[in-house]
Write a protein that holds these residues in place. Structure first.
Motif, PDB file in Angstrom:
ATOM      1  N   ALA A 157       5.134   3.339  -9.404  1.00 13.54           N
ATOM      2  CA  ALA A 157       3.696   3.621  -9.325  1.00 13.54           C
ATOM      3  C   ALA A 157       3.453   4.420  -8.051  1.00 13.54           C
ATOM      4  CB  ALA A 157       2.919   2.314  -9.273  1.00 13.54           C
ATOM      5  N   ILE A 158       2.707   5.510  -8.176  1.00 13.38           N
ATOM      6  CA  ILE A 158       2.379   6.294  -6.976  1.00 13.38           C
ATOM      7  C   ILE A 158       0.876   6.579  -6.922  1.00 13.38           C
ATOM      8  CG2 ILE A 158       4.628   7.418  -6.648  1.00 13.38           C
ATOM      9  CD1 ILE A 158       3.447   9.910  -8.063  1.00 13.38           C
ATOM     10  N   THR A 159       0.412   6.835  -5.697  1.00 15.45           N
ATOM     11  CA  THR A 159      -0.980   7.241  -5.513  1.00 15.45           C
ATOM     12  C   THR A 159      -1.045   8.211  -4.340  1.00 15.45           C
ATOM     13  OG1 THR A 159      -3.247   6.378  -5.376  1.00 15.45           O
ATOM     14  CG2 THR A 159      -1.683   5.418  -3.869  1.00 15.45           C
ATOM     15  N   GLU A 160      -2.098   9.043  -4.324  1.00 21.50           N
ATOM     16  CA  GLU A 160      -2.241   9.970  -3.192  1.00 21.50           C
ATOM     17  C   GLU A 160      -2.830   9.229  -1.999  1.00 21.50           C
ATOM     18  OE1 GLU A 160      -3.226  14.294  -3.502  1.00 21.50           O
ATOM     19  OE2 GLU A 160      -3.933  13.609  -5.472  1.00 21.50           O
ATOM     20  N   VAL A 161      -2.287   9.483  -0.809  1.00 16.00           N
ATOM     21  CA  VAL A 161      -2.852   8.896   0.412  1.00 16.00           C
ATOM     22  C   VAL A 161      -3.095  10.020   1.421  1.00 16.00           C
ATOM     23  CG1 VAL A 161      -1.728   6.636   0.115  1.00 16.00           C
ATOM     24  CG2 VAL A 161      -0.550   8.412   1.426  1.00 16.00           C
ATOM     25  N   PRO A 162      -4.008   9.805   2.393  1.00 18.20           N
ATOM     26  CA  PRO A 162      -4.199  10.833   3.424  1.00 18.20           C
ATOM     27  C   PRO A 162      -2.885  11.045   4.190  1.00 18.20           C
ATOM     28  CG  PRO A 162      -5.857   9.083   3.603  1.00 18.20           C
ATOM     29  CD  PRO A 162      -4.877   8.641   2.573  1.00 18.20           C
ATOM     30  N   LEU A 163      -2.651  12.291   4.617  1.00 16.31           N
ATOM     31  CA  LEU A 163      -1.377  12.606   5.286  1.00 16.31           C
ATOM     32  C   LEU A 163      -1.113  11.723   6.509  1.00 16.31           C
ATOM     33  CD1 LEU A 163      -0.948  16.473   5.120  1.00 16.31           C
ATOM     34  CD2 LEU A 163       0.672  14.713   4.354  1.00 16.31           C
ATOM     35  N   ASN A 164      -2.208  11.367   7.223  1.00 22.64           N
ATOM     36  CA  ASN A 164      -1.988  10.547   8.423  1.00 22.64           C
ATOM     37  C   ASN A 164      -1.693   9.072   8.113  1.00 22.64           C
ATOM     38  OD1 ASN A 164      -4.488   9.677   7.656  1.00 22.64           O
ATOM     39  ND2 ASN A 164      -5.534  10.208   9.576  1.00 22.64           N
ATOM     40  N   GLU A 165      -1.628   8.740   6.824  1.00 25.10           N
ATOM     41  CA  GLU A 165      -1.254   7.360   6.470  1.00 25.10           C
ATOM     42  C   GLU A 165       0.110   7.287   5.797  1.00 25.10           C
ATOM     43  OE1 GLU A 165      -4.272   5.229   4.329  1.00 25.10           O
ATOM     44  OE2 GLU A 165      -5.818   5.825   5.760  1.00 25.10           O
ATOM     45  N   THR A 166       0.784   8.448   5.714  1.00 31.65           N
ATOM     46  CA  THR A 166       2.074   8.444   4.995  1.00 31.65           C
ATOM     47  C   THR A 166       3.127   7.586   5.714  1.00 31.65           C
ATOM     48  OG1 THR A 166       2.545  10.542   6.080  1.00 31.65           O
ATOM     49  CG2 THR A 166       1.823  10.666   3.795  1.00 31.65           C
ATOM     50  N   ASN A 167       2.913   7.334   7.015  1.00 30.37           N
ATOM     51  CA  ASN A 167       3.899   6.514   7.747  1.00 30.37           C
ATOM     52  C   ASN A 167       3.804   5.017   7.433  1.00 30.37           C
ATOM     53  OD1 ASN A 167       1.485   6.047   8.971  1.00 30.37           O
ATOM     54  ND2 ASN A 167       2.177   6.403  11.066  1.00 30.37           N
ATOM     55  N   LYS A 191       8.491   5.065   4.919  1.00 33.15           N
ATOM     56  CA  LYS A 191       7.625   5.200   6.100  1.00 33.15           C
ATOM     57  C   LYS A 191       8.065   6.319   7.044  1.00 33.15           C
ATOM     58  CE  LYS A 191       6.213   0.412   5.685  1.00 33.15           C
ATOM     59  NZ  LYS A 191       7.184  -0.465   5.071  1.00 33.15           N
ATOM     60  N   PRO A 192       7.974   7.582   6.562  1.00 39.52           N
ATOM     61  CA  PRO A 192       8.413   8.701   7.409  1.00 39.52           C
ATOM     62  C   PRO A 192       7.550   8.819   8.669  1.00 39.52           C
ATOM     63  CG  PRO A 192       7.224   9.497   5.464  1.00 39.52           C
ATOM     64  CD  PRO A 192       7.395   8.016   5.286  1.00 39.52           C
ATOM     65  N   LYS A 193       8.214   8.999   9.811  1.00 36.25           N
ATOM     66  CA  LYS A 193       7.453   9.113  11.069  1.00 36.25           C
ATOM     67  C   LYS A 193       6.820  10.492  11.160  1.00 36.25           C
ATOM     68  CE  LYS A 193       9.418   5.528  13.882  1.00 36.25           C
ATOM     69  NZ  LYS A 193      10.778   5.041  13.687  1.00 36.25           N
ATOM     70  N   ASN A 194       7.532  11.518  10.657  1.00 28.87           N
ATOM     71  CA  ASN A 194       6.953  12.859  10.587  1.00 28.87           C
ATOM     72  C   ASN A 194       7.527  13.626   9.395  1.00 28.87           C
ATOM     73  OD1 ASN A 194       9.488  13.342  11.754  1.00 28.87           O
ATOM     74  ND2 ASN A 194       8.560  13.099  13.789  1.00 28.87           N
ATOM     75  N   ASN A 195       6.925  14.763   9.108  1.00 29.56           N
ATOM     76  CA  ASN A 195       7.309  15.602   7.959  1.00 29.56           C
ATOM     77  C   ASN A 195       7.455  14.837   6.634  1.00 29.56           C
ATOM     78  OD1 ASN A 195       7.487  17.791   9.716  1.00 29.56           O
ATOM     79  ND2 ASN A 195       9.610  17.280  10.222  1.00 29.56           N
ATOM     80  N   PRO A 196       6.411  14.142   6.179  1.00 32.28           N
ATOM     81  CA  PRO A 196       6.523  13.469   4.881  1.00 32.28           C
ATOM     82  C   PRO A 196       6.761  14.497   3.782  1.00 32.28           C
ATOM     83  CG  PRO A 196       4.234  13.578   5.589  1.00 32.28           C
ATOM     84  CD  PRO A 196       5.058  14.056   6.740  1.00 32.28           C
ATOM     85  N   PRO A 197       7.586  14.166   2.790  1.00 32.31           N
ATOM     86  CA  PRO A 197       7.878  15.139   1.729  1.00 32.31           C
ATOM     87  C   PRO A 197       6.693  15.413   0.805  1.00 32.31           C
ATOM     88  CG  PRO A 197       9.002  13.043   1.324  1.00 32.31           C
ATOM     89  CD  PRO A 197       8.390  12.941   2.676  1.00 32.31           C
ATOM     90  N   SER A 198       5.672  14.553   0.827  1.00 36.68           N
ATOM     91  CA  SER A 198       4.445  14.769   0.033  1.00 36.68           C
ATOM     92  C   SER A 198       3.406  13.783   0.560  1.00 36.68           C
ATOM     93  CB  SER A 198       4.694  14.480  -1.462  1.00 36.68           C
ATOM     94  OG  SER A 198       4.793  13.079  -1.682  1.00 36.68           O
ATOM     95  N   ASN A 199       2.245  13.712  -0.104  1.00 32.16           N
ATOM     96  CA  ASN A 199       1.319  12.627   0.246  1.00 32.16           C
ATOM     97  C   ASN A 199       1.174  11.645  -0.926  1.00 32.16           C
ATOM     98  OD1 ASN A 199      -0.181  14.349  -1.344  1.00 32.16           O
ATOM     99  ND2 ASN A 199      -2.100  13.840  -0.322  1.00 32.16           N
ATOM    100  N   PHE A 200       2.221  11.573  -1.754  1.00 31.08           N
ATOM    101  CA  PHE A 200       2.243  10.574  -2.827  1.00 31.08           C
ATOM    102  C   PHE A 200       2.988   9.328  -2.343  1.00 31.08           C
ATOM    103  CE2 PHE A 200       1.856  14.366  -5.708  1.00 31.08           C
ATOM    104  CZ  PHE A 200       0.619  14.020  -6.228  1.00 31.08           C
ATOM    105  N   ALA A 201       2.254   8.235  -2.230  1.00 30.37           N
ATOM    106  CA  ALA A 201       2.857   6.989  -1.727  1.00 30.37           C
ATOM    107  C   ALA A 201       3.274   6.080  -2.872  1.00 30.37           C
ATOM    108  CB  ALA A 201       1.843   6.261  -0.855  1.00 30.37           C
ATOM    109  N   ILE A 202       4.358   5.340  -2.634  1.00 31.98           N
ATOM    110  CA  ILE A 202       4.798   4.341  -3.609  1.00 31.98           C
ATOM    111  C   ILE A 202       3.918   3.101  -3.441  1.00 31.98           C
ATOM    112  CG2 ILE A 202       6.722   2.868  -4.343  1.00 31.98           C
ATOM    113  CD1 ILE A 202       8.600   4.920  -2.897  1.00 31.98           C
TER     114      ILE A 202
END
Ligand code: G1P
Length: 285
Positions: A157-167, A191-202
Motif C-alpha cells: 500500500a502506498i500514499t503520497e506524502v509531502p517531500l519533507n516527511e519522506t524521512n 526512511k531516507p535522510k536525503n534524496n528520496p526516490p519519490s514521495n510515495f510512502a509505504i
C-alpha cells in the motif's frame, strides 16, 4: 492461491503515546468504542483472512484476551438479557483464528515478521501494521489482495506524502505507472535522510511472498534494525513488486495528533453519533 494468513506485529512499546501506554498496549487504546487493533483485525477478516498471527512482546496479554472468549462476561450478559452486547462480544472471538508468537527481542519490523515463519510456511501472506488505521469503503487489505491475484508479486500500500516527511517512511522507487492506482517498482529505501526516490510512502499494509520471508534471513540492518523494506527491495530487484495507491483515508494512530484526527473522523462517520457529536465539537470552535 487464497491468502489466508495475516501477520500483525504488535510487540512495540508505544512510547509516542505515553503515559496512556504505560500499562496497556498501544493497540488496545480505544478509538470511539473499539480498541485500535480491532479495526485492523476487522479489515483483515473482511478481506477473507482466516488466521491472524500476533507477534507480541511482554505486557501484551490484553490483546490476546480481547480476541479470546470471555465466558463469564458472556454468561452475565445473557442472564441479564443484554442481547446486543452479547452478540457484539461473541463475534469478536469468532471472527477468525488467532495465534500468538513472541518476539523475544525487538530487532526491527523485518525481524518481527520473520518470527512468524513457522506458522506462515511457503504461502503468500498479508502484513498489517495496526498503528495505521484506515477508514475505507472496501477493505484496503482486500484491495491489495485483489491486485496480488492479478500480478502475483508482492504488493505494498502506498500514499503520497509531502517531500519533507519522506524521512518518516519507507519510500518506493517507481519503475512504471501501470494504471491510476498501480505502479511497478524498482526499489525502495527505509526512511531516507536525503534524496528520496519519490514521495510515495509505504503504508502499513502489504501482501508478501515466501521470497520476502527468506530474504529477511540475511538482510543486515538499516538504522540499527532488520528492516522489512530492505527484504522487499531485494526481492523487487530480482523479481519485481508493485505499489498500490489504495482507496481509503489513513491515520497514524501511533502518535497523539494522528489518533485525535482518527477519533474525529471515525466518530463523524458514525450514523449513531454524528449529529450529537457535531454539536459537541461546535462548542470548541
Ligand atoms: C514502518 C515501516 C515503514 C513504513 C511505516 C508505515 O515504519 O518500516 O517502511 O513506511 O511503517 O507506517 P515505522 O513507522 O514502524 O517506523
Amino acid at each position: 492461491m487464497k491468502i489466508r494468513k495475516a501477520v500483525f506485529p504488535v510487540a512495540g512499546f508505544g512510547t509516542r503515546m505515553l503515559p496512556a501506554t504505560k500499562s496497556i498496549p498501544k493497540e488496545m487504546i480505544t478509538l470511539v468504542d473499539k480498541p485500535l487493533i480491532q479495526y485492523a483485525v476487522e479489515e483483515a477478516v473482511e478481506a477473507g483472512i482466516e488466521e491472524i498471527i500476533f507477534i507480541t512482546g511482554r505486557f501484551k496479554r490484553a490483546i490476546e484476551d480481547h480476541f479470546d472468549k470471555s465466558i463469564e462476561l458472556e454468561m452475565a450478559l445473557k442472564e441479564s438479557n443484554k442481547d446486543k452486547e452479547y452478540e457484539i462480544l461473541t463475534k469478536i472471538s469468532e471472527m477468525c483464528d488467532f495465534i500468538t508468537v513472541r518476539q523475544k527481542e525487538q530487532k526491527g519490523l523485518g525481524h518481527a515478521i520473520y518470527c512468524a515463519r513457522d506458522v506462515l510456511g511457503k504461502d503468500p501472506f498479508v502484513v498489517i501494521l495496526p498503528d495505521d488505521i484506515i477508514y475505507y469503503r472496501e477493505s484496503v487489505t482486500g484491495q491489495l489482495i485483489k491486485k496480488f491475484e492479478e500480478v502475483e508479486s508482492p504488493v505494498l500500500a502506498i500514499t503520497e506524502v509531502p517531500l519533507n516527511e519522506t524521512n518518516k517512511y519507507g519510500i518506493v522507487d517507481v519503475k512504471e505507472k501501470i494504471d491510476s492506482r498501480t505502479f511497478s517498482l524498482k526499489g525502495m529505501v527505509e526512511k531516507p535522510k536525503n534524496n528520496p526516490p519519490s514521495n510515495f510512502a509505504i503504508i502499513g499494509r502489504y501482501v508478501l511472498t515466501y521470497d520476502v520471508l527468506k530474504s529477511i534471513e540475511d538482510c543486515g540492518t538499516t538504522h540499527g534494525e532488520i528492516q522489512l523494506t530492505d527484504a522487499i527491495r531485494r526481492v523487487t530487484e530480482s523479481s519485481g513488486s508493485y505499489g498500490y495507491l489504495y482507496d481509503g483515508v489513513r491515520f497514524d494512530c501511533g502518535n497523539k495528533l494522528g489518533y485525535l484526527d482518527a477519533t474525529l473522523h471515525f466518530a463523524m462517520n458514525r450514523e449513531d453519533l454524528k449529529n450529537d457529536f457535531c454539536k459537541i465539537i461546535k462548542k470548541y470552535c
